[in-house]
Design a protein around this motif. Structure first.
Motif, PDB file in Angstrom:
ATOM      1  N   ALA A  91       0.750  11.407  37.462  1.00 47.38           N
ATOM      2  CA  ALA A  91       0.392  10.229  36.931  1.00 47.38           C
ATOM      3  C   ALA A  91      -0.462  10.135  35.809  1.00 47.38           C
ATOM      4  N   ILE A  92      -1.576  11.062  35.901  1.00 50.25           N
ATOM      5  CA  ILE A  92      -2.821  11.396  34.871  1.00 50.25           C
ATOM      6  C   ILE A  92      -2.075  11.948  33.670  1.00 50.25           C
ATOM      7  N   GLU A  93      -1.198  12.814  33.769  1.00 50.50           N
ATOM      8  CA  GLU A  93      -0.433  13.570  32.704  1.00 50.50           C
ATOM      9  C   GLU A  93       0.317  12.686  31.972  1.00 50.50           C
ATOM     10  N   ASN A  94       1.154  12.124  32.659  1.00 51.53           N
ATOM     11  CA  ASN A  94       1.977  11.021  31.994  1.00 51.53           C
ATOM     12  C   ASN A  94       1.360   9.900  31.124  1.00 51.53           C
ATOM     13  N   SER A  95       0.443   9.572  31.655  1.00 44.35           N
ATOM     14  CA  SER A  95      -0.385   8.086  31.247  1.00 44.35           C
ATOM     15  C   SER A  95      -1.143   8.471  29.920  1.00 44.35           C
ATOM     16  N   THR A  96      -1.766   9.982  30.014  1.00 45.85           N
ATOM     17  CA  THR A  96      -2.510  10.329  28.740  1.00 45.85           C
ATOM     18  C   THR A  96      -1.874  11.445  27.898  1.00 45.85           C
ATOM     19  N   ARG A  97      -0.604  11.681  28.276  1.00 47.84           N
ATOM     20  CA  ARG A  97       0.187  12.620  27.625  1.00 47.84           C
ATOM     21  C   ARG A  97      -0.534  13.854  27.411  1.00 47.84           C
ATOM     22  N   ILE A 150     -10.788  23.105  36.415  1.00 43.26           N
ATOM     23  CA  ILE A 150      -9.763  22.205  35.740  1.00 43.26           C
ATOM     24  C   ILE A 150      -9.771  22.379  34.240  1.00 43.26           C
ATOM     25  N   HIS A 151      -8.369  22.691  33.710  1.00 41.88           N
ATOM     26  CA  HIS A 151      -8.075  22.815  32.307  1.00 41.88           C
ATOM     27  C   HIS A 151      -7.151  21.529  31.960  1.00 41.88           C
ATOM     28  N   ILE A 152      -7.164  21.208  30.678  1.00 44.79           N
ATOM     29  CA  ILE A 152      -6.555  20.025  30.175  1.00 44.79           C
ATOM     30  C   ILE A 152      -6.048  20.651  28.938  1.00 44.79           C
ATOM     31  N   LEU A 153      -4.863  20.167  28.545  1.00 41.73           N
ATOM     32  CA  LEU A 153      -4.129  20.545  27.291  1.00 41.73           C
ATOM     33  C   LEU A 153      -3.882  19.406  26.711  1.00 41.73           C
ATOM     34  N   GLY A 154      -4.382  18.910  25.385  1.00 44.81           N
ATOM     35  CA  GLY A 154      -3.757  17.756  24.829  1.00 44.81           C
ATOM     36  C   GLY A 154      -4.740  17.675  23.428  1.00 44.81           C
ATOM     37  N   SER A 155      -4.325  16.299  22.862  1.00 47.93           N
ATOM     38  CA  SER A 155      -5.062  15.890  21.579  1.00 47.93           C
ATOM     39  C   SER A 155      -6.859  15.658  22.230  1.00 47.93           C
ATOM     40  N   PHE A 156      -7.608  15.512  21.159  1.00 44.69           N
ATOM     41  CA  PHE A 156      -9.091  15.187  21.603  1.00 44.69           C
ATOM     42  C   PHE A 156      -9.099  13.634  22.350  1.00 44.69           C
ATOM     43  N   ALA A 157      -8.300  12.730  21.921  1.00 45.09           N
ATOM     44  CA  ALA A 157      -8.551  11.321  22.725  1.00 45.09           C
ATOM     45  C   ALA A 157      -7.819  11.578  23.881  1.00 45.09           C
ATOM     46  N   ASN A 158      -6.583  12.034  23.981  1.00 42.94           N
ATOM     47  CA  ASN A 158      -5.905  12.073  25.182  1.00 42.94           C
ATOM     48  C   ASN A 158      -6.505  13.054  26.433  1.00 42.94           C
ATOM     49  N   ILE A 159      -7.462  14.175  25.721  1.00 39.38           N
ATOM     50  CA  ILE A 159      -8.109  14.730  26.792  1.00 39.38           C
ATOM     51  C   ILE A 159      -9.343  13.816  27.362  1.00 39.38           C
ATOM     52  N   LYS A 160     -10.061  13.196  26.580  1.00 39.23           N
ATOM     53  CA  LYS A 160     -10.784  12.447  26.930  1.00 39.23           C
ATOM     54  C   LYS A 160     -10.611  11.278  28.277  1.00 39.23           C
ATOM     55  N   ALA A 161      -9.317  10.846  27.829  1.00 36.50           N
ATOM     56  CA  ALA A 161      -8.950   9.993  28.804  1.00 36.50           C
ATOM     57  C   ALA A 161      -8.573  10.508  30.202  1.00 36.50           C
ATOM     58  N   ALA A 162      -8.025  11.841  30.036  1.00 35.18           N
ATOM     59  CA  ALA A 162      -7.683  12.388  31.230  1.00 35.18           C
ATOM     60  C   ALA A 162      -8.961  12.755  31.989  1.00 35.18           C
ATOM     61  N   ARG A 163      -9.934  13.440  31.183  1.00 31.70           N
ATOM     62  CA  ARG A 163     -11.086  13.932  31.778  1.00 31.70           C
ATOM     63  C   ARG A 163     -12.004  12.760  32.531  1.00 31.70           C
ATOM     64  N   ASP A 164     -11.786  11.544  31.898  1.00 32.33           N
ATOM     65  CA  ASP A 164     -12.729  10.399  32.589  1.00 32.33           C
ATOM     66  C   ASP A 164     -11.902   9.974  34.045  1.00 32.33           C
ATOM     67  N   SER A 165     -10.477  10.049  33.855  1.00 26.40           N
ATOM     68  CA  SER A 165      -9.893   9.778  35.043  1.00 26.40           C
ATOM     69  C   SER A 165     -10.337  10.613  36.283  1.00 26.40           C
ATOM     70  N   LEU A 166     -10.148  12.044  35.669  1.00 25.87           N
ATOM     71  CA  LEU A 166     -10.570  13.103  36.594  1.00 25.87           C
ATOM     72  C   LEU A 166     -12.034  13.080  37.277  1.00 25.87           C
ATOM     73  N   CYS A 167     -12.677  12.869  36.493  1.00 26.63           N
ATOM     74  CA  CYS A 167     -14.118  12.589  36.944  1.00 26.63           C
ATOM     75  C   CYS A 167     -14.279  11.632  37.911  1.00 26.63           C
ATOM     76  N   SER A 168     -13.728  10.417  37.719  1.00 23.18           N
ATOM     77  CA  SER A 168     -13.857   9.358  38.547  1.00 23.18           C
ATOM     78  C   SER A 168     -13.316   9.693  39.914  1.00 23.18           C
ATOM     79  N   LEU A 169     -12.192  10.425  39.943  1.00 20.78           N
ATOM     80  CA  LEU A 169     -11.691  11.065  41.209  1.00 20.78           C
ATOM     81  C   LEU A 169     -12.703  11.845  42.157  1.00 20.78           C
ATOM     82  N   ILE A 170     -13.323  12.655  41.141  1.00 18.99           N
ATOM     83  CA  ILE A 170     -14.319  13.788  41.692  1.00 18.99           C
ATOM     84  C   ILE A 170     -15.628  12.943  42.227  1.00 18.99           C
ATOM     85  N   LEU A 171     -15.836  11.881  41.794  1.00 20.56           N
ATOM     86  CA  LEU A 171     -17.114  11.050  42.061  1.00 20.56           C
ATOM     87  C   LEU A 171     -16.774  10.199  43.280  1.00 20.56           C
ATOM     88  N   GLY A 172     -15.455  10.055  43.703  1.00 18.60           N
ATOM     89  CA  GLY A 172     -15.066   9.394  44.847  1.00 18.60           C
ATOM     90  C   GLY A 172     -14.294   8.135  44.707  1.00 18.60           C
TER      91      GLY A 172
END
Length: 217
Positions: A156-162, A172-194
């Motif tokens: 879901a994160i991959e499809n939403s953030t391309r 954790i490794h993320i492949l994408g453009s700068f803006a898309n990586i930031k969006a995916a990283r924010d979602s992943l960090c939220s999940l890590i924080l609970g």
């Protein structure tokens, strides 16, 4: 003697060139003083078998499209790249090295090959402990939240953030453009924080809509 009042004594006569000089672009071996440039990418033990299976898919675009020589050093267990006299651009060597490195991190060839054709793609890596220090079962649950049941959350994160995401234990490794990586990283960090997956999904819908608007312009 009559003086022209409209004449400007500071005005310099215009210089006209017979023709515009045409400089041929320098080849990589010319810029480096005639020396061949090299890159070396180490192969982790768990990626050795996938590399053998996908070798032709990796070799073909690097050798034929990017004009870079590539070989597998079996003794040192690393991929070696070098420029050729017909290499069109200096940056091709680094692009190929980034492409090979992304594959070693766990990305599929079909995803990483886009790095050879697009300049704005890159890989960002971080560890779960960089976000929050977790141990034991808390760490296992955090990894489970990142992936979701059957990988649903990650997809879901991959499809939403391309983007494309690889979860390698606590890395954790993320492949994408700068803006898309930031969006995916924010979602992943939220999940890590609970944060629960449902809350992350609602934020992803807003992020996806915002990214769609940016692609339209």
């Amino acid at each position: 003697m009559e003086v022209d009042a409209t004449a400007n004594p500071l005005r310099q006569p215009s210089v006209q060139f017979a023709h515009k000089p045409n400089f041929c672009p320098l080849k990589p071996h010319e810029i480096s003083g005639g020396q061949i440039q090299f890159r070396k990418v180490s192969v982790p033990p768990h990626r050795y078998t996938p590399l053998k299976k996908a070798w032709l898919e990796i070799y073909t675009p690097i050798y034929e499209e990017m004009k870079i020589d590539i070989r597998m050093n079996l003794k040192a267990r690393r991929v070696e790249l070098k420029t050729r006299p017909d290499t069109p651009e200096v940056g091709n060597l680094q692009k190929c090295a980034d492409f090979a490195h992304a594959f070693m991190l766990g990305f599929d060839v079909i995803d990483t090959v886009a790095m050879l054709r697009m300049d704005e793609l890159y890989v960002e890596s971080f560890e779960i402990k960089d976000v929050k220090t977790l141990k034991g079962e808390h760490l296992s649950r955090a990894i489970g939240r990142l992936s979701g049941k059957g990988g649903r959350t990650k997809f879901a994160i991959e499809n939403s953030t391309r983007t494309r995401i690889v979860i390698d234990d606590t890395n954790i490794h993320i492949l994408g453009s700068f803006a898309n990586i930031k969006a995916a990283r924010d979602s992943l960090c939220s999940l890590i924080l609970g944060s629960p997956a449902t809350k992350v999904y609602s934020k992803l819908r807003a992020v996806s809509a915002r990214l769609e608007e940016s692609y339209e312009f």
